[in-house]
Design an enzyme around this catalytic site. Sequence first.
Site, PDB file in Angstrom:
ATOM      1  N   LYS A  13     -14.994 -94.756   8.037  1.00 25.11           N
ATOM      2  CA  LYS A  13     -15.352 -93.834   9.118  1.00 25.11           C
ATOM      3  C   LYS A  13     -14.116 -93.335   9.864  1.00 25.11           C
ATOM      4  CE  LYS A  13     -16.975 -97.516  12.231  1.00 25.11           C
ATOM      5  NZ  LYS A  13     -16.285 -98.589  11.506  1.00 25.11           N
ATOM      6  N   ARG A  88     -21.186 -99.664  19.448  1.00 15.24           N
ATOM      7  CA  ARG A  88     -21.409-100.687  18.425  1.00 15.24           C
ATOM      8  C   ARG A  88     -22.589-101.589  18.772  1.00 15.24           C
ATOM      9  NH1 ARG A  88     -15.700-100.913  16.341  1.00 15.24           N
ATOM     10  NH2 ARG A  88     -15.759-102.045  14.389  1.00 15.24           N
ATOM     11  N   ARG A 127      -6.665-103.059   2.011  1.00 14.51           N
ATOM     12  CA  ARG A 127      -6.238-102.233   3.139  1.00 14.51           C
ATOM     13  C   ARG A 127      -4.928-102.780   3.718  1.00 14.51           C
ATOM     14  NH1 ARG A 127     -10.234 -99.663   7.601  1.00 14.51           N
ATOM     15  NH2 ARG A 127     -10.100-101.573   8.793  1.00 14.51           N
ATOM     16  N   ARG A 160      -4.119-106.829   7.987  1.00 17.88           N
ATOM     17  CA  ARG A 160      -4.464-107.272   9.343  1.00 17.88           C
ATOM     18  C   ARG A 160      -5.330-108.531   9.282  1.00 17.88           C
ATOM     19  NH1 ARG A 160      -6.713-101.716  11.698  1.00 17.88           N
ATOM     20  NH2 ARG A 160      -8.642-102.868  11.453  1.00 17.88           N
ATOM     21  N   ARG A 171     -17.394-109.983  10.143  1.00 11.35           N
ATOM     22  CA  ARG A 171     -17.564-108.664  10.770  1.00 11.35           C
ATOM     23  C   ARG A 171     -18.789-107.943  10.208  1.00 11.35           C
ATOM     24  NH1 ARG A 171     -12.065-105.554  10.191  1.00 11.35           N
ATOM     25  NH2 ARG A 171     -12.951-104.101  11.668  1.00 11.35           N
TER      26      ARG A 171
END
Length: 214
Positions: A13, A88, A127, A160, A171
């Site tokens: 997103k 969220r 990532r 990360r 998550r």
Amino acid sequence: MNLIMLGAPGAGKGTQAKRLSDKYEIPHISTGDIFRANIKAQTELGVKAKSYMDQGLLVPDELVVDLVADRLKQDDCVKGFILDGFPRTLVQADSLDKALSAMDAKIDAAVDVDVPDEDIIKRMAGRRACISCGSTYHLQYLKPAVEGVCDRCSDKLVLRVDDEPETVKKRLLVYHEQTQPLIEYYTKKGSLVKVDGTLDIPTITIAILKHLSK
Ligand code: AMP
């Protein structure tokens, strides 16, 4: 154009938000980026947010709601905005509606970038993020010009903590419990736009633009 980007962490997103921000010339507001900037600057907010983020948990609503409401009042939002990573929770969505109606504004569309969990876990492991400016890349899909080096600021790229597989699983659980109800919330309001997030990046952007021009 006032837009919200919905979708699980790692659904892409943020990438789509940046492309839409260029296209419509409206700011891309990422609450994750705001928290990361605060962590880097070691502000009080950053210290509080980090403990939640590192565990894959959401930062409490009260730390994010006013921050976004204030951001939307800034001059660069007059033509619109793209919210990425906010709201969220239902509490956040409700507070956003209230803040917008006080400004005589509303959400034009909530874009759900839909990707199955298995794909997300695979994607996130690849990532990489810049330790300085926070720009994100991918080992397969969005490579920097030089391996391990940020195109924008030439600093080092790392995985990360919140993108590590165990944190990602947490998550995703949090996403399904707390954020997914927003899909129904915006469907009921008639503002949900759903796109297939497994397609390639430009194809997804075209699909979103097609919906938004209707
Ligand atoms: P993101 O870069 O959007 O995936 O956000 C990274 C992390 O920042 C999330 O996993 C949360 O811990 C925190 N965060 C970002 N936006 C919000 C929000 N709207 N509400 C609560 N926590 C958030």
